[in-house]
Motif scaffolding. Structure first.
Motif, mmCIF file in Angstrom:
data_model
loop_
_atom_site.group_PDB
_atom_site.id
_atom_site.type_symbol
_atom_site.label_atom_id
_atom_site.label_comp_id
_atom_site.label_asym_id
_atom_site.label_seq_id
_atom_site.Cartn_x
_atom_site.Cartn_y
_atom_site.Cartn_z
ATOM 1 N N VAL A 1 44.574 32.137 41.482
ATOM 2 C CA VAL A 1 43.280 32.321 40.834
ATOM 3 C C VAL A 1 43.404 32.056 39.337
ATOM 4 N N THR B 1 30.934 44.621 40.201
ATOM 5 C CA THR B 1 30.960 43.387 40.987
ATOM 6 C C THR B 1 30.082 42.299 40.389
ATOM 7 N N THR C 1 33.061 32.212 35.203
ATOM 8 C CA THR C 1 33.582 31.479 36.345
ATOM 9 C C THR C 1 35.103 31.497 36.269
ATOM 10 N N THR D 1 47.515 28.592 49.253
ATOM 11 C CA THR D 1 46.332 28.967 48.472
ATOM 12 C C THR D 1 46.668 28.911 46.993
ATOM 13 N N ASN E 1 39.499 38.043 41.023
ATOM 14 C CA ASN E 1 40.303 38.274 42.224
ATOM 15 C C ASN E 1 40.660 36.944 42.869
ATOM 16 N N GLY E 2 41.788 36.944 43.599
ATOM 17 C CA GLY E 2 42.234 35.740 44.296
ATOM 18 C C GLY E 2 43.732 35.785 44.479
ATOM 19 N N CYS E 3 44.309 34.668 44.888
ATOM 20 C CA CYS E 3 45.748 34.604 45.134
ATOM 21 C C CYS E 3 46.503 34.922 43.838
ATOM 22 N N THR F 1 38.539 29.482 38.514
ATOM 23 C CA THR F 1 38.962 28.644 39.643
ATOM 24 C C THR F 1 39.598 29.509 40.712
ATOM 25 N N ASN F 2 39.315 29.150 41.955
ATOM 26 C CA ASN F 2 39.953 29.761 43.131
ATOM 27 C C ASN F 2 39.719 31.270 43.210
ATOM 28 N N ASN F 3 38.599 31.738 42.677
ATOM 29 C CA ASN F 3 38.346 33.182 42.699
ATOM 30 C C ASN F 3 37.649 33.605 43.979
ATOM 31 N N THR F 4 37.834 34.887 44.319
ATOM 32 C CA THR F 4 37.130 35.495 45.449
ATOM 33 C C THR F 4 36.210 36.613 44.985
ATOM 34 N N GLY F 5 36.003 36.714 43.669
ATOM 35 C CA GLY F 5 35.145 37.763 43.116
ATOM 36 C C GLY F 5 35.672 38.205 41.760
#
Length: 223
Positions: free
Chosen positions: A23, A72, A50, A20, A93-95, A52-56
């Motif tokens: 982020v 949020t 925005t 993965t 959030n993300g890796c 890249t590779n975000n989950t929130g």
């Protein structure tokens, strides 16, 4: 992987690995905030970004006096009467997250205020009032007095301006202090001054001559 040996190599066993990506840092924050002080507690601004590779995202405010923000969604509900500066902050959030923080500074300018000052004592026609004693504040940088049919001295000084009534006006006169400067419009404050009529006297028509001991006709004067 396969194994070597009798009748080998064996059947293959496979394990899939998913890598993965890390982020990214949020991009510049967008949104249209108020520029002038609000007089309600219901105005909202939706901020967005925005990454890249975000989950929130994780949103926050640097100054709680500015209002509240949905952690949020990035929706700010502005506090009634707030003016000043506040940083809108967000991480993704993300890796390997959360990411580095992105910040946008918002400045909300104060509205102008005007205070007319104390009540004024009555004056007569042609007389001059005491100093107005007014003041301006908030986002205002100056103020000007106006009103009446007379003349002003130092009209652009809210505190020291004085009003001289004309010779013809009388009654209750409304005087207005109007703010100037700043970026959030103008406002006014008013007060009144009573102008009393000067006394007048008229001697009446000329009198016919009389002799000693005689009585004139009625004077015919008036006040």
């Amino acid at each position: 992987v396969t194994a070597n040996g009798c009748n080998g190599p064996s059947a293959q066993t496979t394990r899939t690995i998913t890598i993965t990506p890390t982020v990214g840092t949020p991009t510049a924050i967008t949104g249209t905030p108020p520029t002038c002080q609000l007089t309600n507690g219901t105005t909202t601004t939706t901020f967005a970004t925005t990454a890249t590779n975000n989950t929130g995202f994780n949103w926050s405010l640097s100054n709680p006096a500015a209002g509240t923000i949905n952690a949020t969604t990035g929706v700010v509900t502005w506090a009634n009467g707030f003016s000043g500066s506040v940083d809108i902050r967000v991480t993704a959030n993300g890796c390997n997250g959360p990411s580095a923080q992105t910040t946008r500074t918002i400045t909300v300018n104060p509205n102008p205020t005007a205070t007319a000052g104390p009540a004024l004592a009555a004056i007569c026609q042609g007389q001059t009032s005491v100093a107005m004693g007014g003041s301006v504040g908030g986002g205002a940088t100056g103020g000007t007095w106006s009103g009446g049919a007379g003349t002003w001295t130092n009209a652009n000084d809210p505190a020291t301006a004085t009003y001289t009534a004309s010779a013809s006006e009388f009654g209750t006169i409304t005087l207005t202090l109007t703010t100037s400067g700043g970026s959030c419009g103008t406002t006014t404050a008013t007060k009144t001054i009573t102008v009393n009529q000067n006394p007048t006297a008229t001697a009446g028509p000329a009198l016919a001559a009389i002799c000693q001991g005689q009585t004139s006709v009625a004077m015919g004067g008036s006040v």
